[in-house]
Design a protein around this motif. Structure first.
Motif, short mmCIF file in Angstrom:
data_model
loop_
_atom_site.label_atom_id
_atom_site.label_comp_id
_atom_site.label_asym_id
_atom_site.label_seq_id
_atom_site.Cartn_x
_atom_site.Cartn_y
_atom_site.Cartn_z
N GLN A 227 11.61 -11.12 15.15
CA GLN A 227 10.52 -11.48 16.06
C GLN A 227 9.68 -12.64 15.53
N GLY A 228 10.04 -13.18 14.36
CA GLY A 228 9.31 -14.32 13.80
C GLY A 228 8.26 -13.94 12.77
N VAL A 229 8.18 -12.65 12.42
CA VAL A 229 7.22 -12.21 11.42
C VAL A 229 7.63 -12.73 10.04
N LYS A 230 6.67 -13.26 9.29
CA LYS A 230 6.94 -13.80 7.96
C LYS A 230 6.42 -12.89 6.85
N GLU A 231 5.41 -12.12 7.15
CA GLU A 231 4.84 -11.22 6.15
C GLU A 231 4.74 -9.82 6.72
N ILE A 232 5.22 -8.83 5.97
CA ILE A 232 5.00 -7.45 6.35
C ILE A 232 4.09 -6.79 5.32
N MET A 233 3.19 -5.95 5.80
CA MET A 233 2.28 -5.22 4.94
C MET A 233 2.55 -3.73 5.11
N LEU A 234 2.91 -3.07 4.04
CA LEU A 234 3.20 -1.65 4.08
C LEU A 234 1.89 -0.87 4.04
N VAL A 235 1.71 0.02 5.03
CA VAL A 235 0.45 0.75 5.15
C VAL A 235 0.72 2.25 5.25
N SER A 236 -0.23 3.01 4.77
CA SER A 236 -0.27 4.46 4.91
C SER A 236 -1.60 4.89 4.31
N GLU A 237 -1.86 6.18 4.29
CA GLU A 237 -3.09 6.63 3.63
C GLU A 237 -2.96 6.56 2.11
N ASN A 238 -1.73 6.58 1.59
CA ASN A 238 -1.53 6.55 0.15
C ASN A 238 -0.10 6.12 -0.16
N ASN A 239 0.12 4.84 -0.36
CA ASN A 239 1.48 4.34 -0.57
C ASN A 239 2.08 4.76 -1.90
N THR A 240 1.25 5.07 -2.90
CA THR A 240 1.79 5.44 -4.21
C THR A 240 2.48 6.80 -4.18
N SER A 241 2.25 7.60 -3.12
CA SER A 241 2.93 8.90 -3.00
C SER A 241 4.25 8.80 -2.25
N TYR A 242 4.60 7.61 -1.80
CA TYR A 242 5.80 7.46 -0.98
C TYR A 242 7.04 8.03 -1.68
N GLY A 243 7.78 8.84 -0.94
CA GLY A 243 9.03 9.38 -1.45
C GLY A 243 8.94 10.75 -2.06
N LYS A 244 7.73 11.25 -2.34
CA LYS A 244 7.64 12.54 -3.02
C LYS A 244 8.20 13.68 -2.18
N ASP A 245 8.14 13.55 -0.84
CA ASP A 245 8.72 14.56 0.05
C ASP A 245 10.18 14.28 0.36
N LEU A 246 10.70 13.17 -0.16
CA LEU A 246 12.12 12.82 -0.01
C LEU A 246 12.88 13.04 -1.31
N GLY A 247 12.18 13.62 -2.28
CA GLY A 247 12.83 13.95 -3.55
C GLY A 247 12.83 12.85 -4.58
N ASP A 248 12.07 11.75 -4.33
CA ASP A 248 12.07 10.64 -5.28
C ASP A 248 10.71 9.95 -5.24
N ILE A 249 9.84 10.28 -6.16
CA ILE A 249 8.51 9.71 -6.20
C ILE A 249 8.55 8.22 -6.54
N ARG A 250 9.70 7.73 -7.03
CA ARG A 250 9.84 6.31 -7.36
C ARG A 250 10.59 5.54 -6.27
N LEU A 251 10.62 6.10 -5.08
CA LEU A 251 11.39 5.49 -4.00
C LEU A 251 10.85 4.12 -3.61
N LEU A 252 9.54 3.92 -3.74
CA LEU A 252 8.95 2.63 -3.38
C LEU A 252 9.50 1.52 -4.28
#
Length: 490
Positions: A227-252
Motif C-alpha cells: 500500500q506504499g507504507v514505508k515505516e511500520i510501528m509495532l504497538v500493544s500495551e506491552n511489546n516486551t511480553s510478546y510471545g510469552k503466550d506462544l511459548g517463546d518470550i524471545r519471539l520478538l
C-alpha cells in the motif's frame, strides 16, 4: 440503485486505536459502506474513544457532542461511540450521554455493519454492561491462544480480506482499510496487559495479554508495504511480553529481522517497552538489525524506589541509567522517550528530587509528564497520603519545564549528526517535514529539511542536522540523497 450508506471514523487516543479504526473501516467497506473523511458528509459518525485518563475521556465526550451537532445542519443522522471509553463504561456512558445514538463495545466490532444499520434505521442496540475483560481468557498465558477465537480482540482481525480490499497479487492481510495516505502505519503486535500497575485501569477493559501470531503480523506488514507504507510501528500495551503466550518470550527477537526484510518497508519501529522486561538479546536486535531503528519507548513512569513500589513497578534511578548506558554503548545515536507521573500518592520532596536526578542524567529525546489523578477502579485510587491538587499542579509545572529544557538540550547534542529522514509532509509555505529514526509519530519531535527540491511524501532522505527548534531538528539534505531515496522508494 439506492445511494450507498456513508460512514466516517473519528479516532482519538493512541496508535492502537488507529489500528482498531482501520479494522472497523475494513469491515464496513466490505459490507458496502462508503467511507468518507468528514463526519459532516457521513450518514453515521463513529467516534473511536479513549478511556485512559480524565483529559482523554473529556476529549472523547467533546468529540461525540461535536459530531452530534452535525445532525442539526449536516447529512449526519447518527453518532455512535466505540473504543475504550465505550467499552469501559457501556450503559453508564449511554445514560450520561443521550446525544450518542449508540454505544458499542468490542464484542460488537465483528457485527459493526449490522449495528450501524440498526441504529441508522431508528432501531436501538442496547449498550453493553461492562465487565472485567481479564476474566475472558485463562489465567495461564500458555492456555490463552486456544480461547482467543471466542474473545473480541480489536486489531486482530481475521485473515479473510474480501477481494478488492488488497492487491490481487498480494498476501491476505487481516481485515483492514487504510484511512489516510501516510507512509507510516501501526501494526498491532498484541492486546491487553498482565501487569498490575496500581494507577492503570487499561487491563480491566482491554483484557489479559495475548499475542498475535507472527504469520499474521508478517502478512499485514507485507500488505502495508504494497500500500506504499514505508515505516511500520509495532504497538500493544506491552511489546516486551510478546510471545510469552506462544511459548517463546524471545519471539520478538526473531520476528523483527523478518519484518525488516518485507518488501517496501524501510523502517521498523517498536513502541511500548517495559524497562523491567528488557532483555540483552532484545537490546542487541534493536540496536544492530538493519531497518529496525534503535528506538526505545521505555515506560519508566518514575525513578524513586518508594514511588515505583507504590505503583507496583520495579527499578530505580541507577538501574534505569545503567539500562540507558547499555543501550547507548551499542547504539550511541539511539532514541529514547518515556512518560512520567508526578504527584503520585505519598510522593515526597526527596522522591521528586530523585526523579529530577534521573531526568537530568538520562538524556531523553522526548518526555511526557502527567500529574496524578485518581482513576476509578484502580488500586491507587484507594491509597491514602494523596497530595493536594495544587501541589500536584505545581510539581507538574516544575517537571514539565525541566523536561522541555532537557529535551531541547538533547536535540542540540544531535547537531552535526547524519540522520535518515522519512518525509511526511511537503508544503510550499510551511516547508518539508519528516522524522528521523529517533522520532516516533505524534509523540516525539520532527525534522525540518532546509531544501525540499525533488522530495515527496514517503521518500527517505539522508541529511545532516544543522540546527534545532526546541525538540525539533533542522537538517540539510546531503548531496545525492534524493537519488538514494528515489531508489529506496521503488
Amino acid at each position: 440503485m439506492p445511494e450507498r450508506r456513508t460512514v466516517a471514523l473519528v479516532t482519538l487516543g493512541c496508535a492502537r486505536n488507529e489500528v482498531d479504526s482501520e479494522e472497523l473501516a475494513g469491515r464496513l467497506e466490505a459490507d458496502g459502506w462508503q467511507l468518507v473523511e468528514d463526519a459532516a458528509d457521513a450518514d453515521v459518525a463513529v467516534v473511536n474513544t479513549c478511556g485512559f485518563v480524565e483529559a482523554a475521556k473529556k476529549d472523547s465526550v467533546d468529540a461525540l457532542l461535536e459530531a452530534n451537532d452535525l445532525k442539526d445542519h449536516g447529512r449526519t443522522q447518527a453518532v455512535v461511540a466505540v473504543g475504550c471509553m465505550a467499552e469501559r463504561y457501556g450503559k453508564e456512558l449511554a445514560e450520561a450521554l443521550p446525544e450518542a445514538d449508540g454505544v458499542l463495545g468490542f464484542d460488537d466490532y465483528a457485527d459493526i455493519s449490522d449495528r450501524l444499520q440498526t441504529i441508522l434505521s431508528g432501531g436501538i442496540h442496547a449498550a453493553h454492561t461492562p465487565r472485567d475483560r481479564r476474566k475472558l481468557l485463562p489465567i495461564s498465558p500458555a492456555e490463552r491462544q486456544e480461547s482467543a477465537a471466542a474473545v473480541a480482540l480489536p486489531g486482530h482481525g481475521p485473515a479473510d480480506l474480501p477481494e478488492g480490499l488488497a492487491p490481487a497479487s498480494g498476501p491476505r492481510a487481516p481485515l483492514r482499510r487504510r484511512l489516510d495516505g501516510s507512509p507510516v502505519a501501526s501494526v498491532k503486535l498484541a492486546s491487553g496487559c498482565d501487569r498490575r500497575c496500581s494507577f492503570c485501569a487499561i487491563p480491566s477493559f482491554r483484557g489479559s495479554f495475548i499475542s498475535r501470531r507472527p504469520s499474521d503480523v508478517l502478512n499485514e506488514a507485507r500488505w502495508l508495504g504494497e500500500q506504499g507504507v514505508k515505516e511500520i510501528m509495532l504497538v500493544s500495551e506491552n511489546n516486551t511480553s510478546y510471545g510469552k503466550d506462544l511459548g517463546d518470550i524471545r519471539l520478538l527477537e526473531s520476528l523483527l529481522p523478518e519484518l525488516a526484510e518485507v518488501d517496501g518497508i524501510e523502517r521498523v519501529r517498536v513502541s511500548y517497552l517495559q524497562p523491567a522486561e528488557m532483555r540483552p538479546g532484545l537490546i542487541d536486535v534493536l540496536t544492530s538489525t538493519p531497518k529496525v531503528v534503535p528506538y526505545f519507548d521505555l515506560s519508566f513512569q518514575h525513578s524513586a524506589p518508594d514511588v515505583l513500589r507504590a505503583m507496583r513497578r520495579f527499578g530505580d534511578t541507577d538501574r534505569f541509567l545503567e539500562l540507558l548506558d547499555t543501550i547507548r554503548a551499542k547504539a550511541p545515536e539511539a532514541g529514547v522517550r518515556s512518560n512520567f507521573i508526578v504527584g503520585f500518592p505519598g510522593e515526597s520532596e526527596a522522591d521528586l528530587a530523585e526523579l529530577e536526578r534521573f531526568l537530568t542524567g538520562a538524556r531523553l529525546d522526548a518526555i511526557g509528564v502527567f500529574g496524578y489523578s485518581d482513576e476509578e477502579g484502580t488500586e491507587a485510587a484507594t491509597y491514602e497520603n494523596k497530595l493536594d491538587e495544587d501541589v500536584v499542579a505545581e510539581r507538574l509545572a516544575h517537571i514539565s519545564r525541566l523536561a522541555e529544557e532537557l529535551v531541547s538540550q538533547r536535540a542540540e547534542e544531535r547537531v552535526g549528526e547524519s540522520v535518515r529522514v522519512l518525509v511526511e509532509s511537503v508544503d510550499e509555505e510551511e516547508g518539508v517535514y519528516g522524522r528521523a529514526a529517533h522520532q516516533a509519530p505524534e509523540t516525539d519531535g520532527q525534522v525540518l529539511l532546509t531544501s525540499g527540491e525533488g522530495l515527496s511524501v514517503g521518500r527517505m532522505v539522508e541529511a545532516k542536522v544543522v540546527g534545532t527548534e526546541g525538540v525539533d531538528l533542522v537538517a540539510e539534505p546531503l548531496a545525492g540523497s534524493s537519488a538514494c531515496s528515489e531508489e529506496a522508494g521503488r
